[in-house]
Design an enzyme around this catalytic site. Structure first.
Site, PDB file in Angstrom:
ATOM      1  N   ARG A  21     -13.191   0.761  -2.415  1.00 38.06           N
ATOM      2  CA  ARG A  21     -11.890   1.182  -2.923  1.00 38.06           C
ATOM      3  C   ARG A  21     -11.725   0.428  -4.236  1.00 38.06           C
ATOM      4  O   ARG A  21     -12.565   0.545  -5.112  1.00 38.06           O
ATOM      5  CB  ARG A  21     -10.813   0.876  -1.862  1.00 38.06           C
ATOM      6  CG  ARG A  21      -9.552   1.697  -2.003  1.00 38.06           C
ATOM      7  CD  ARG A  21      -8.549   1.457  -0.867  1.00 38.06           C
ATOM      8  NE  ARG A  21      -7.948   0.133  -0.906  1.00 38.06           N
ATOM      9  CZ  ARG A  21      -7.008  -0.306  -0.057  1.00 38.06           C
ATOM     10  NH1 ARG A  21      -6.572   0.492   0.912  1.00 38.06           N
ATOM     11  NH2 ARG A  21      -6.502  -1.512  -0.151  1.00 38.06           N
ATOM     12  N   HIS A  65     -11.220  -7.254   0.226  1.00 41.12           N
ATOM     13  CA  HIS A  65     -10.448  -6.642   1.315  1.00 41.12           C
ATOM     14  C   HIS A  65     -11.408  -5.975   2.298  1.00 41.12           C
ATOM     15  O   HIS A  65     -12.364  -5.319   1.894  1.00 41.12           O
ATOM     16  CB  HIS A  65      -9.496  -5.610   0.691  1.00 41.12           C
ATOM     17  CG  HIS A  65      -8.430  -5.084   1.597  1.00 41.12           C
ATOM     18  ND1 HIS A  65      -7.730  -5.861   2.499  1.00 41.12           N
ATOM     19  CD2 HIS A  65      -7.896  -3.831   1.726  1.00 41.12           C
ATOM     20  CE1 HIS A  65      -6.833  -5.112   3.133  1.00 41.12           C
ATOM     21  NE2 HIS A  65      -6.918  -3.880   2.683  1.00 41.12           N
ATOM     22  N   ASP A 120      16.217  17.345  10.363  1.00 37.19           N
ATOM     23  CA  ASP A 120      17.408  16.495  10.497  1.00 37.19           C
ATOM     24  C   ASP A 120      17.742  16.111  11.922  1.00 37.19           C
ATOM     25  O   ASP A 120      18.671  15.332  12.136  1.00 37.19           O
ATOM     26  CB  ASP A 120      18.639  17.240   9.951  1.00 37.19           C
ATOM     27  CG  ASP A 120      18.316  18.023   8.709  1.00 37.19           C
ATOM     28  OD1 ASP A 120      17.865  17.391   7.741  1.00 37.19           O
ATOM     29  OD2 ASP A 120      18.468  19.261   8.718  1.00 37.19           O
ATOM     30  N   TYR A 151      12.637  24.745  17.309  1.00 36.86           N
ATOM     31  CA  TYR A 151      11.876  25.761  16.584  1.00 36.86           C
ATOM     32  C   TYR A 151      10.601  26.155  17.319  1.00 36.86           C
ATOM     33  O   TYR A 151       9.842  25.300  17.772  1.00 36.86           O
ATOM     34  CB  TYR A 151      11.465  25.236  15.211  1.00 36.86           C
ATOM     35  CG  TYR A 151      12.612  25.083  14.232  1.00 36.86           C
ATOM     36  CD1 TYR A 151      13.586  26.067  14.086  1.00 36.86           C
ATOM     37  CD2 TYR A 151      12.690  23.952  13.431  1.00 36.86           C
ATOM     38  CE1 TYR A 151      14.612  25.915  13.162  1.00 36.86           C
ATOM     39  CE2 TYR A 151      13.704  23.802  12.505  1.00 36.86           C
ATOM     40  CZ  TYR A 151      14.671  24.789  12.379  1.00 36.86           C
ATOM     41  OH  TYR A 151      15.680  24.643  11.473  1.00 36.86           O
ATOM     42  N   LYS A 205       4.749  -5.217   0.126  1.00 33.98           N
ATOM     43  CA  LYS A 205       4.677  -3.946  -0.619  1.00 33.98           C
ATOM     44  C   LYS A 205       5.400  -2.840   0.159  1.00 33.98           C
ATOM     45  O   LYS A 205       5.705  -2.985   1.345  1.00 33.98           O
ATOM     46  CB  LYS A 205       3.209  -3.570  -0.823  1.00 33.98           C
ATOM     47  CG  LYS A 205       2.450  -3.346   0.487  1.00 33.98           C
ATOM     48  CD  LYS A 205       0.949  -3.206   0.278  1.00 33.98           C
ATOM     49  CE  LYS A 205       0.238  -3.048   1.620  1.00 33.98           C
ATOM     50  NZ  LYS A 205      -1.220  -2.994   1.478  1.00 33.98           N
ATOM     51  N   CYS A 224      12.742  18.392  14.058  1.00 35.27           N
ATOM     52  CA  CYS A 224      13.120  19.175  12.877  1.00 35.27           C
ATOM     53  C   CYS A 224      13.359  18.233  11.694  1.00 35.27           C
ATOM     54  O   CYS A 224      13.149  17.035  11.786  1.00 35.27           O
ATOM     55  CB  CYS A 224      14.374  19.988  13.170  1.00 35.27           C
ATOM     56  SG  CYS A 224      14.295  20.900  14.732  1.00 35.27           S
ATOM     57  N   ARG A 229      -3.813 -12.755   3.730  1.00 35.61           N
ATOM     58  CA  ARG A 229      -2.796 -11.799   3.244  1.00 35.61           C
ATOM     59  C   ARG A 229      -2.293 -10.986   4.421  1.00 35.61           C
ATOM     60  O   ARG A 229      -2.955 -10.045   4.864  1.00 35.61           O
ATOM     61  CB  ARG A 229      -3.408 -10.828   2.223  1.00 35.61           C
ATOM     62  CG  ARG A 229      -3.940 -11.457   0.952  1.00 35.61           C
ATOM     63  CD  ARG A 229      -4.419 -10.382  -0.029  1.00 35.61           C
ATOM     64  NE  ARG A 229      -5.336  -9.421   0.568  1.00 35.61           N
ATOM     65  CZ  ARG A 229      -6.648  -9.592   0.644  1.00 35.61           C
ATOM     66  NH1 ARG A 229      -7.233 -10.670   0.154  1.00 35.61           N
ATOM     67  NH2 ARG A 229      -7.402  -8.667   1.218  1.00 35.61           N
TER      68      ARG A 229
HETATM   69  C1  LIG Z   1      -1.705  -3.871   2.489  1.00 36.00           C
HETATM   70  C2  LIG Z   1      -2.741  -4.872   2.187  1.00 36.00           C
HETATM   71  C3  LIG Z   1      -2.804  -6.069   2.930  1.00 36.00           C
HETATM   72  C4  LIG Z   1      -2.001  -6.313   4.180  1.00 36.00           C
HETATM   73  O1  LIG Z   1      -2.650  -5.673   5.266  1.00 36.00           O
HETATM   74  P1  LIG Z   1      -2.118  -5.826   6.762  1.00 36.00           P
HETATM   75  O2  LIG Z   1      -3.141  -5.147   7.564  1.00 36.00           O
HETATM   76  O3  LIG Z   1      -0.792  -5.139   6.796  1.00 36.00           O
HETATM   77  O4  LIG Z   1      -1.999  -7.268   7.024  1.00 36.00           O
HETATM   78  C5  LIG Z   1      -3.689  -7.040   2.514  1.00 36.00           C
HETATM   79  N1  LIG Z   1      -4.472  -6.852   1.438  1.00 36.00           N
HETATM   80  C6  LIG Z   1      -4.463  -5.701   0.726  1.00 36.00           C
HETATM   81  C7  LIG Z   1      -5.365  -5.547  -0.423  1.00 36.00           C
HETATM   82  C8  LIG Z   1      -3.608  -4.672   1.084  1.00 36.00           C
HETATM   83  O5  LIG Z   1      -3.615  -3.534   0.386  1.00 36.00           O
END
Ligand SMILES: *Cc1c(COP(=O)(O)O)cnc(C)c1O
Length: 397
Positions: free
Chosen positions: A132, A164, A325, A271, A37, A323, A220
Site C-alpha cells: 500500500r 504497517h 431512515d 421493502y 483518524k 431502510c 499505533r
Molecule cells: C488505521 C491505522 C492504524 C490503526 O490500526 P488499528 O488496527 O485500528 O489499531 C495504524 N497504522 C496505520 C498506518 C493505519 O492506517
C-alpha cells in the site's frame, strides 16, 4: 425495566477510552500512539484524542494533514503524526503547525524542502509487504540518503521510521514474520545511512497486543483504544487474546421506538417483503437507517438472520430490510410504549449487542460499524469508566 430516550443518539464513554489507553500503554510497555483518524473512528476526534492523552498516549496519529491541522487546534502540546499527503499537500502549513509528516518518496522530501522546511519533523514509511503506501524496497537507499542530506542541510530531523502490517489480525499468517524481518532490515539500513529516528514503529492494535516482538519503540493503536477487539478469537504469541486485556467498548448507540403495532400472520415487512410474519406479532419502528450509518447489510432476509437490538431487556430481531431512515424489529407480542429505548449496540453490560455483533450480522468488521455510524444522530459524551488499577497489570486479571 423500560428506559426511554428522546432522539437517536451516540453516547461515547470517555472514561473507557482513557482506561483503554492506559491498558495499552501498560500492557505493551512502549509509547502509545493513539490513532484518532476518521473522526476518532466515529467517536469524535478531539474528544477521543484528549481522553487518550489523559490515559497516557504520548503521540496522536491521523491519516490526512487536514485532520492533523484540525487536531493541532485542540491538542497544542502533543506530537501529531500524519501519513497520507497528496501532491497538493500544503507542507508549509503542516510544518508551521509542528506536525510530524510522513514521506514515502524522495519527491515528497523534495516538496517538503521546497516548502522552506527548517528543523521540520519528518518520518519515513517503508513498505514491508502490505503493498500500500510506503517506499518500495528498491527505493530505500535513495530515500534514506536524501533524508540524511536534508538533516545535514538543517531542513528536517527524521523523527521516525515505520511500516504497517497486512495481516496482524491473523497471528499465524506468514506475512507477519516476513514483514517484521524486512522492517528490521530497513531500520538497520536507515542507521547505516546515518539516520537516528526517535521512534521506529510497526504495530497496529492487533500486533501491539498479540505480537510482543513487533512493539519496537511505539505502537499505533486505533480500534483497541475504542475498546473493540481487533482480532476476535485470535491467540497471540504469549498466549493472550485481545479480549484478555480488559478493553472496554466506548460507544453506545440507541434510539427511541417511534411506533409499536400489531401485524397479522402473512404480513410482509419492509421493502421487498423479505420477511413475512409467520404468526401474528407486534413490531416496533426504530428511526434509524443507512442514512445514519446503520448498515443495510444487517437486514434480515430469508437467508440471513440480520442484527438485533435490545428493548426492555430482551434481544429483538430486525425484520426485513433496513431502510434509509428506519427499520422494523419484532417485539413478539410485547407492547412497549413509544419512546422506549432500543439499544443498537454498546458495551454489552445489559445484554445489548456489541459493534462486533453488528459486524458479524453485516459481513464486515467492527471498525466499519463504529466509523460509519453517525448521519443525523447526535453524539454526546459521558465519563463513566474509571481506570481500575487492578486491571492494569499486563493481562493477569
Ligand atoms: C488505521 C491505522 C492504524 C490503526 O490500526 P488499528 O488496527 O485500528 O489499531 C495504524 N497504522 C496505520 C498506518 C493505519 O492506517
Amino acid at each position: 425495566m423500560s428506559t426511554t430516550s428522546g432522539s437517536p443518539e451516540i453516547v461515547v464513554d470517555l472514561g473507557a477510552i482513557r482506561a483503554n489507553a492506559r491498558l495499552l500503554a501498560t500492557h505493551t510497555g512502549v509509547d502509545l500512539i493513539a490513532v484518532v483518524k476518521a473522526d476518532g473512528y466515529g467517536h469524535g476526534m478531539a474528544q477521543a484524542a484528549r481522553a487518550a492523552v489523559e490515559g497516557g498516549a504520548r503521540w496522536l496519529a491521523v491519516a490526512t494533514p487536514e485532520e492533523a491541522l484540525a487536531l493541532r487546534r485542540t491538542e497544542p502540546g502533543t506530537r501529531i503524526l500524519c501519513w497520507l499527503t497528496t501532491p497538493t499537500t500544503d507542507y508549509a502549513a503542516c510544518l508551521a503547525a509542528d506536525l510530524d509528516v510522513t514521506a514515502y518518496t524522495v519527491a515528497e522530501l523534495d516538496a517538503i524542502a521546497a516548502a522552506g522546511a527548517r528543523e521540520a519533523r519528518v518520518q519515513l514509511k517503508v513498505d514491508t509487504g502490505l503493498s500500500r503506501g510506503g517506499a518500495a524496497r528498491a527505493d530505500w537507499d535513495a530515500l534514506f540518503a536524501r533524508a540524511r542530506q536534508g538533516e545535514v542541510d538543517g531542513a528536517w530531523r527524521i523523527t521516525g521510521l515505520w511500516s504497517h502490517f497486512a495481516a496482524s489480525d491473523e497471528p499465524d499468517h506468514p506475512a507477519n514474520d516476513a514483514q517484521e524481518k524486512v522492517f528490521s532490515e530497513a531500520v538497520d539500513l536507515a542507521r547505516a545511512a546515518g539516520l537516528r529516528p526517535e521512534i521506529v514503529h510497526l504495530a497496529n492494535s492487533a500486533a501491539a497486543i498479540l505480537r510482543p516482538s513487533a512493539r519496537f519503540d511505539a505502537v499505533r493503536c486505533g480500534i483497541a483504544l475504542y475498546g473493540l477487539d481487533p482480532a476476535p478469537g485470535a491467540v497471540g504469541d504469549d498466549g493472550l487474546r485481545c479480549a484478555d486485556i480488559g478493553l472496554r467498548p466506548a460507544m453506545t448507540v440507541r434510539a427511541p421506538l417511534v411506533m409499536v403495532k400489531d401485524v397479522d400472520a402473512g404480513a410482509g415487512v419492509s421493502y421487498g417483503h423479505r420477511w413475512i410474519a409467520p404468526a401474528p406479532t407486534t413490531v416496533g419502528l426504530v428511526p434509524l437507517g443507512y442514512g445514519d450509518g446503520v448498515p443495510r447489510h444487517a437486514s434480515a432476509d430469508p437467508t440471513r438472520p440480520g442484527a438485533e437490538v435490545l428493548v426492555e431487556g430482551r434481544r429483538r430481531p430486525i425484520r426485513g430490510r433496513i431502510c434509509m431512515d428506519q427499520f422494523v424489529i419484532d417485539l413478539d407480542g410485547d407492547r412497549p410504549p413509544p419512546g422506549t429505548t432500543a439499544m443498537l449496540f454498546g458495551a454489552g453490560d445489559d445484554g445489548e449487542p456489541t459493534a462486533q455483533d453488528w459486524a458479524e450480522a453485516s459481513g464486515t468488521i467492527n471498525y466499519e460499524i463504529v466509523t460509519r455510524i453517525g448521519g443525523r444522530m447526535s453524539r454526546s459524551y459521558v465519563d463513566e469508566t474509571g481506570v481500575d488499577e487492578s486491571r492494569v497489570d499486563g493481562g493477569q486479571r
